[in-house]
Design an enzyme around this catalytic site. Structure first.
Site, PDB file in Angstrom:
ATOM      1  N   ALA A 187      -6.406 -48.834   3.471  1.00 25.83           N
ATOM      2  CA  ALA A 187      -5.577 -49.441   4.515  1.00 25.83           C
ATOM      3  C   ALA A 187      -6.385 -50.460   5.311  1.00 25.83           C
ATOM      4  CB  ALA A 187      -5.029 -48.363   5.453  1.00 25.83           C
ATOM      5  N   GLU A 236      -3.317 -43.347   6.282  1.00 25.41           N
ATOM      6  CA  GLU A 236      -3.156 -41.896   6.500  1.00 25.41           C
ATOM      7  C   GLU A 236      -3.271 -41.511   7.970  1.00 25.41           C
ATOM      8  OE1 GLU A 236      -5.508 -39.533   3.761  1.00 25.41           O
ATOM      9  OE2 GLU A 236      -4.760 -37.665   4.629  1.00 25.41           O
ATOM     10  N   ARG A 246       4.214 -31.461  -4.952  1.00 19.05           N
ATOM     11  CA  ARG A 246       2.911 -30.805  -4.795  1.00 19.05           C
ATOM     12  C   ARG A 246       2.983 -29.562  -3.911  1.00 19.05           C
ATOM     13  NH1 ARG A 246      -0.671 -36.239  -3.705  1.00 19.05           N
ATOM     14  NH2 ARG A 246      -0.725 -36.904  -5.864  1.00 19.05           N
ATOM     15  N   GLY A 298      -6.123 -43.548  -7.343  1.00 23.09           N
ATOM     16  CA  GLY A 298      -5.693 -44.926  -7.071  1.00 23.09           C
ATOM     17  C   GLY A 298      -4.298 -45.275  -7.588  1.00 23.09           C
ATOM     18  N   ASP A 316     -10.453 -39.141  13.586  1.00 19.44           N
ATOM     19  CA  ASP A 316     -10.995 -39.855  14.756  1.00 19.44           C
ATOM     20  C   ASP A 316     -10.002 -40.837  15.373  1.00 19.44           C
ATOM     21  OD1 ASP A 316     -13.102 -38.586  13.583  1.00 19.44           O
ATOM     22  OD2 ASP A 316     -14.453 -40.314  13.546  1.00 19.44           O
ATOM     23  N   ALA A 341     -16.556 -45.621  15.242  1.00 18.51           N
ATOM     24  CA  ALA A 341     -15.871 -45.957  16.498  1.00 18.51           C
ATOM     25  C   ALA A 341     -15.720 -44.662  17.283  1.00 18.51           C
ATOM     26  CB  ALA A 341     -14.502 -46.537  16.195  1.00 18.51           C
ATOM     27  N   GLU A 352     -17.105 -49.136   9.909  1.00 17.15           N
ATOM     28  CA  GLU A 352     -16.924 -47.960   9.050  1.00 17.15           C
ATOM     29  C   GLU A 352     -17.996 -46.933   9.405  1.00 17.15           C
ATOM     30  OE1 GLU A 352     -14.986 -46.533   6.538  1.00 17.15           O
ATOM     31  OE2 GLU A 352     -16.555 -45.007   6.725  1.00 17.15           O
TER      32      GLU A 352
END
Ligand code: ADP
Length: 608
Positions: free
Chosen positions: A168, A574, A435, A201, A375, A309, A187
């Site tokens: 994303a 997500e 699932r 993927g 986070d 972050a 990151e």
């Protein structure tokens, strides 16, 4: 190689890193080969009780054997190279991190990487094994102070700051840059990719080119209905509409703009009503992350790794900056047009999992990257952001029963060519069910495991032993997958009731002949098991995706509980909620992160 604290990734570096992560590269650390061969040509020199030289050692990690070579020069650790490993990329990074700490401190027992205990221990075990061959003990290694981290600026400024370099975040960064923005991605891990990197993927795309070739009828409306039904109509229909309408365009963007290679076959993920899921090269998220990173770099996007972050900063009610930390130093990232949160889910945050869903406790293994600790959700909540659907946490039904790793050999099931049985030799669920439904059914079986059964014809048709050769060999070695000439012999390996299993197979074959599965109404083409040898793989559910997260609108703006926009703050991937409802269908996550990542990038770049 010195520790990288702030890296402007080059495509070459990413390719090298990702190959190493993939486990297909035999060495970690470009200096390794040189140092080892130099040491090998010189006469071993004694320093204390340690004899200089290059030694090999072995340990057992999350994925199996880890083999390293350790070079000692002047009685100090000079280099450590990973010769072989089967760790999945996120966990392979832990080895990289430990390797650097060991070299920096001249110590072989160091703190493991949190969330990657098995990989850390296996790596340390291998290094200790190699070190023991030098004749020394740990007491002979003089501890060193770690070299000071590369000097970082106190602040950076860009138009758009993206937090998180998974699928994303990278999609958002590229799109913002394509729309003229200067972009910095921060990151927290020492490499890019997140859960996207370690995923298969696969990407759902209705009306895609392979469906057209194969004459499969599909459209956005059908996809929309599948997503909604697959999540028990709990998702926000408006967000689902955006996902369904833009998934194909996102796939074309990946293929044509970002240069992602897709395989020429699709997979049929549980809960979809037609086969519509595209598969990137080698059925691996590595292809996506490698190409997205290369594209971002080509557009001048800076990627700062090892930079978590920690706080969002608001000025006059607008989010204008992110506070980050790197090696104990506080750094301010100013985003003049906006900040995009793309920090992924919270599958690796045990406390947060249990707080939201007490069933998801420490007994359940996880497929997740260690960076998936929620986070972004926590930082945005501190500004009054609303969360939604936090209790819906998905387990993937067929993971490694010892480590929780996703098993791509199990994709034979998604090609419609395997059945799931229990210890009693009976099927217990439709193999292409959702699932959550399969996972729930598995937990009710003896030992909380299922056994996936298929035959040689299915193996050849799916090629999973070739596409995922390392994983296949590792599972065979660890006894979690058996190949046998007879059903009886295969069943005996796990103590499965062989007579009942044979009956189950005979019944299934009859359903195939009749074209209708009378027990579970399995969807798709029914293909009988005909050819020996036979395969059985033991699997269990593991935490895979957190459906809940930040509440956003169709422009990816983060909303408060009162549905008000938090100015300057966007979220995609997500980290967001309400897109999949109670349950995400397989391959919908990649569609989600690319579709909403692109919207976030476009919106933030356009903000005044
Ligand atoms: P998505 O599929 O939504 O893109 P991923 O799990 O693939 O999610 O990527 C999320 C990325 O965000 C991971 O690389 C993860 O390490 C990173 N991340 C998580 N928390 C932080 C943080 N506090 N600061 C920076 N990056 C973070």
């Amino acid at each position: 190689m010195k520790k990288q604290v702030c890296v402007l990734f080059s495509a070459v570096m990413v390719a090298a890193l990702l190959t190493a992560c993939d486990g297909s590269q035999k060495e970690t650390g470009e200096a390794a080969g040189n140092a080892a061969s130099e040491a090998g040509t010189e006469a071993p020199e004694a320093a204390g009780k340690i004899t200089d030289g290059t030694y090999e050692g072995e340990g057992t990690g999350k994925g199996g054997l880890i083999k390293v070579s350790l070079t000692i020069s002047n009685g100090e650790l000079a280099d450590i190279a990973v010769l072989e490993h089967e760790e999945t990329p996120g966990f392979a990074d832990a080895m990289d991190e430990l390797r650097q700490v060991m070299l920096d401190t001249n110590q072989i027992t160091v703190d493991g990487v949190s969330g990657a205990t098995l990989s850390s221990n296996g790596f340390m075990e291998a290094v200790a094994d190699a070190f023991a061959k030098s004749g020394g003990t740990e007491a002979d290694l003089a501890a060193k102070e770690a070299a000071p981290a590369e000097e970082r600026a106190d602040s950076y400024e860009a138009d758009v700051i993206v937090v998180g370099a998974g699928g994303a975040g990278l999609s958002a960064a590229i799109t913002a840059a394509e729309n003229g923005a200067k972009v910095i991605v921060i990151e927290k891990m020492n490499n890019v990719g997140g859960n996207t990197l370690i995923s298969g993927g696969e990407m759902a795309a209705p009306g895609n080119w392979l469906q057209k070739e194969q004459g499969i009828e599909d459209d956005t409306e059908r996809f929309y209905n599948d997503i909604l039904a697959g999540g028990d109509h709990e998702a926000d229909p408006e967000l689902v509409r955006v996902l369904a309408d833009n998934a194909l365009d996102a796939a074309l963007w990946l293929r044509d703009d970002v240069n992602v290679t897709f395989e020429d076959y699709m997979l049929f993920f549980g809960g979809h009503s037609v086969e519509r899921s595209l598969v990137p090269l080698n059925a691996s998220g590595v292809e996506l992350i490698e190409k997205l990173t290369a594209k971002a770099e080509a557009l001048g996007v800076e990627i700062h790794t090892n930079t978590p972050a920690v706080e969002l900063i608001q000025t006059d009610g607008r989010v204008t900056a992110v506070k980050a930390e790197s090696d104990g130093k506080e750094i301010i990232y100013q985003g003049n047009r906006g900040v995009i949160l793309a920090t992924g889910g919270f599958g690796s945050n045990l406390e947060m999992r249990i707080a939201n869903n007490p069933d998801m406790d420490e007994k359940i293994l996880s497929t997740n990257s260690v960076g998936s600790t929620g986070d972004g959700i926590i930082m945005a909540e501190a500004l009054g952001a609303a969360t939604v659907d936090m209790q819906y946490i998905q387990t993937y039904p067929t993971c490694d029963p010892e480590t929780g790793t996703l098993l791509y050999v199990g994709d034979v099931r998604l090609e419609g060519r395997a059945i799931l049985v229990n210890l009693e030799g009976r099927r217990f669920i439709e193999e292409l069910e959702r699932r959550d439904v399969i996972s729930m059914a598995v937990t009710e079986q003896t030992g909380g495991v299922s056994y996936m059964f298929w035959d040689e014809a299915s193996m050849e048709a799916s090629g999973v032993n070739v596409k995922h050769e390392k994983e296949y060999n590792n599972l065979i070695e660890r006894g979690l997958l058996v190949k046998a000439d007879t059903v009886e012999e295969a069943a005996a390996h796990f103590g499965i009731d062989a007579a009942q299993l044979q009956k189950t197979i005979d019944n299934y074959n009859q359903y195939c002949a009749d074209g209708k599965d009378l027990e579970f109404n399995k969807r798709g083409e029914l293909i009988a098991f005909t050819d020996s040898p036979y395969y059985i793989m033991k699997t269990t559910p593991a935490i895979h995706h957190t459906m809940g997260g930040l509440k956003i609108n169709t422009k990816t703006q983060v909303l408060t509980k009162e549905n008000e926009v938090i100015s300057g703050l966007y979220a995609a991937g997500e980290v967001t909620g309400d897109i999949h409802g109670t349950n995400r269908l397989g391959s919908d996550a990649i569609a989600d992160i690319v579709v909403f990542g692109r919207i976030a990038g476009e919106q933030a770049a356009a903000a005044e």
